[in-house]
Design an enzyme around this catalytic site. Structure first.
Site, mmCIF file in Angstrom:
data_model
loop_
_atom_site.group_PDB
_atom_site.id
_atom_site.type_symbol
_atom_site.label_atom_id
_atom_site.label_comp_id
_atom_site.label_asym_id
_atom_site.label_seq_id
_atom_site.Cartn_x
_atom_site.Cartn_y
_atom_site.Cartn_z
ATOM 1 N N ARG A 226 7.117 58.020 14.565
ATOM 2 C CA ARG A 226 6.688 57.195 15.695
ATOM 3 C C ARG A 226 7.807 57.150 16.723
ATOM 4 O O ARG A 226 8.996 57.158 16.364
ATOM 5 C CB ARG A 226 6.354 55.762 15.241
ATOM 6 N N HIS A 274 1.577 64.578 20.091
ATOM 7 C CA HIS A 274 1.061 63.806 18.940
ATOM 8 C C HIS A 274 -0.026 64.597 18.192
ATOM 9 O O HIS A 274 -1.151 64.133 18.038
ATOM 10 C CB HIS A 274 0.521 62.437 19.394
#
Ligand SMILES: NC(=O)c1ccc[n+]([C@@H]2O[C@H](COP(=O)([O-])OP(=O)(O)OC[C@H]3O[C@@H](n4cnc5c(N)ncnc54)[C@H](OP(=O)(O)O)[C@@H]3O)[C@@H](O)[C@H]2O)c1
Length: 311
Positions: A226, A274
């Site tokens: 993250r 992502h």
């Protein structure tokens, strides 16, 4: 009475998930209703994506569980209305396997120095052979479902792997460290650092000026975990000083990564949007159906989120 299952995710996901979910639920012989809309007070289970329209769980008065389609739960775990058991996605066949492939691929890119040969406009005959994997220490921060699977794959390729988690672990071939005191030992001398931690208050900025200085000079950072795990300014400074040779980043504090962000233009940063690994409908549907089977059989749910720890 059929079990009522609400699918709450972006509308486009329904086309991908409806058939796999029905197939997986049918395989358990469950009597169920599965739909994208139903009266909230009748819903037993919600198959959930945190970016769906369901943000207030208060009207779902007979909810038995919320079954997340994503591995990361940081945007839902603090929702005060989500009081039902909350399971996250752990899917060895899909999500985990995809992450292993992405991490191994990007690790090998840096280990083998592939960039020098893939784009070699100067036609430079560069004859330095890469080192062996056994001479390239790797640190994996986060030894959960994904970190452990990546550790297994990288140790199988011969890399010396050290890992770091919150709790003590024993994993074959991996030097495991844990707790605040173990971070330095895990990072010390690492030439490749892979981040597979969740985004929680305790993991924010885990890679900062101080910890980046613990790696071997010229180390590679790979972050499919993250964005908030990294202090961006400290990483940029470490790239500019040479302490970090390259950062491959799949996740960011703001996504999509804003147009003017320095990571886009930095020659030693690779930005991927992502995509390290996503939930795969067929295998994820089997995980969801197994948890519903368990719920109906009175068995404990798999992969429950620890709300206090935040993951
Ligand atoms: N980029 C992508 O496409 C993508 C896809 C899927 C997932 N992800 C990210 O990958 C993360 C990891 O997934 P996972 O399934 O492996 O999660 P997981 O099974 O929950 O594992 C998390 C690991 O982090 C450790 N950890 C948590 N807080 C810590 C702390 N304060 N100090 C030290 N270690 C800590 C845990 O320690 P313990 O083992 O002691 O609990 C565990 O080993 C997800 O949270 C998500 O953010 C990204």
């Amino acid at each position: 009475m059929p079990v009522n299952i609400l699918f709450a995710a972006k509308a486009e996901s329904w086309a991908d998930y409806e058939t796999p979910l029905r197939r997986a639920l049918d395989a358990h012989g469950l009597d169920y209703r599965l739909a994208t809309e139903m009266p909230p007070e009748t819903v037993d289970y919600i198959v959930y994506a945190p970016n769906s329209e369901v943000q207030d769980f208060t009207p779902y008065t007979q909810l038995k569980a919320v079954l997340n389609l994503w591995a990361g739960v940081e945007t839902a775990v603090g929702n005060p209305t989500l009081t039902a058991p909350f399971a996250r996605m752990v899917d060895d066949e899909g999500l985990t396997q995809g992450m292993v492939e992405w991490v191994v691929g990007h690790s090998l890119r840096h280990h083998l120095g592939m960039d020098a040969h893939i784009v070699n406009h100067g036609h430079v005959w560069q004859a330095d052979a890469p080192p062996m994997s056994r001479d390239r220490p790797v640190a994996i921060l986060g030894l959960g479902a994904l970190g452990q699977a990546c550790a297994r794959a990288l140790t199988a390729l011969g890399f010396p792997v050290s890992g770091w988690a919150r709790s003590a672990k024993t994993l074959p071939g991996v030097t495991c460290h844990h707790g605040a005191d173990g971070l330095g030992a895990a990072l010390s001398g690492a030439q490749i650092v892979i981040l597979l931690l969740p985004d929680t208050p305790a993991t924010e900025n885990v890679l900062n000026a101080e910890t980046l200085a613990l790696t071997a000079p010229g180390a590679f950072v790979i972050n499919p975990g993250r964005g908030p795990l990294i202090d961006d300014a400290a990483l940029l400074a470490a790239l500019d000083s040479g302490q970090i040779a390259h950062a491959t980043l799949d996740v960011f504090r703001t996504e999509p990564l804003p147009k003017g962000h320095p990571f886009w233009a930095h020659p030693q940063v690779t930005v991927t949007p992502h995509i390290a690994s996503e939930t795969r409908p067929d295998s994820a549907a089997r995980v969801i159906a197994e948890n519903i089977r368990r719920g109906e059989a009175g068995a404990p749910f798999l992969h429950l989120v620890d709300r206090t720890a935040g993951y």
